[in-house]
Design an enzyme around this catalytic site. Structure first.
Site, mmCIF file in Angstrom:
data_model
loop_
_atom_site.group_PDB
_atom_site.id
_atom_site.type_symbol
_atom_site.label_atom_id
_atom_site.label_comp_id
_atom_site.label_asym_id
_atom_site.label_seq_id
_atom_site.Cartn_x
_atom_site.Cartn_y
_atom_site.Cartn_z
ATOM 1 N N HIS A 56 0.851 -1.189 0.000
ATOM 2 C CA HIS A 56 0.000 0.000 0.000
ATOM 3 C C HIS A 56 0.891 1.243 0.000
ATOM 4 O O HIS A 56 2.021 1.210 0.492
ATOM 5 C CB HIS A 56 -0.900 0.011 1.242
ATOM 6 N N GLU A 58 0.996 3.911 1.743
ATOM 7 C CA GLU A 58 1.507 4.363 3.045
ATOM 8 C C GLU A 58 2.688 3.514 3.509
ATOM 9 O O GLU A 58 3.685 4.038 4.009
ATOM 10 C CB GLU A 58 0.419 4.264 4.123
ATOM 11 N N CYS A 86 -6.031 1.861 5.827
ATOM 12 C CA CYS A 86 -6.639 0.613 6.287
ATOM 13 C C CYS A 86 -6.022 0.231 7.642
ATOM 14 O O CYS A 86 -5.120 0.912 8.137
ATOM 15 C CB CYS A 86 -6.406 -0.492 5.262
ATOM 16 N N CYS A 89 -2.143 -0.279 7.499
ATOM 17 C CA CYS A 89 -1.368 0.962 7.373
ATOM 18 C C CYS A 89 -1.466 1.795 8.650
ATOM 19 O O CYS A 89 -0.476 2.413 9.064
ATOM 20 C CB CYS A 89 -1.836 1.751 6.161
HETATM 21 ZN ZN ZN Z 1 -3.374 0.219 3.706
#
Ligand code: ZN
Length: 168
Positions: A56, A58, A86, A89
């Site tokens: 992801h 991040e 999410c 993260c």
């Molecule tokens: Zn994430």
């Protein structure tokens, strides 16, 4: 005198990173780690390309930030991301000790900064992150909706072509 850039300024740069994800067929999410008015690290979403469920935006930005600062604690940094993080993260943000999180669009399905669940403000957490949500929310969310709409249309078209082939 150095100009202090606004949250919107950095969010636009995160949106540019999100577009890079989109050109690779990934969900357009971009992230940027900033400290002292400077970019420390960048990341965009690419789990499909990398066969990596943790890739992801991040996570990429935090990892690169650590390398850049030569420290696993990213103290006094701000993470900008186009979509509410999410659970994974948000967890990584707590471990990295970032000072501040700024996000664009809310994510009702997986958002861990209050939409689905609030990991970052859990009363048992010993590290507090300042949170600002909804920066350029309209633009960030429009970018995602456009992507999903286009993807749905591609799927429909593919289905239609397959059906056509079967009928021939
Ligand atoms: Zn994430």
């Amino acid at each position: 005198m150095t100009e202090i850039y606004s949250d919107e300024y950095w969010m636009r740069q995160a949106m540019d990173l999100a577009m890079q994800a989109q050109t690779k067929g990934e969900i357009p999410v971009g992230a940027l780690l900033v400290a002292d008015n400077k970019i420390i690290a960048e990341g965009y979403n690419h789990p499909i390309t990398d066969h990596d469920p943790t890739a992801h935006a991040e996570i990429i930005a935090l990892r690169r930030g650590g390398t850049q600062l030569q420290n696993y604690r990213l103290l006094e940094t701000t993470l900008y991301v186009t979509l509410e993080p999410c659970v994974m993260c948000a967890g990584a943000m707590i471990h990295s000790r970032i000072q501040r999180l700024v996000y664009g669009a809310s994510d009702m399905k997986t958002g861990a900064a209050g939409s689905l669940i609030d990991i970052l403000r859990h009363p048992g957490m010993n590290h507090r992150i300042e949170i600002t949500g909804g920066v350029l929310e309209q633009e960030c969310s429009a970018m995602l909706s456009a992507f999903f709409k286009q993807r749905r249309e591609q799927h429909k078209e593919l289905k239609r072509l397959k059906k056509q082939q079967l009928e021939e």
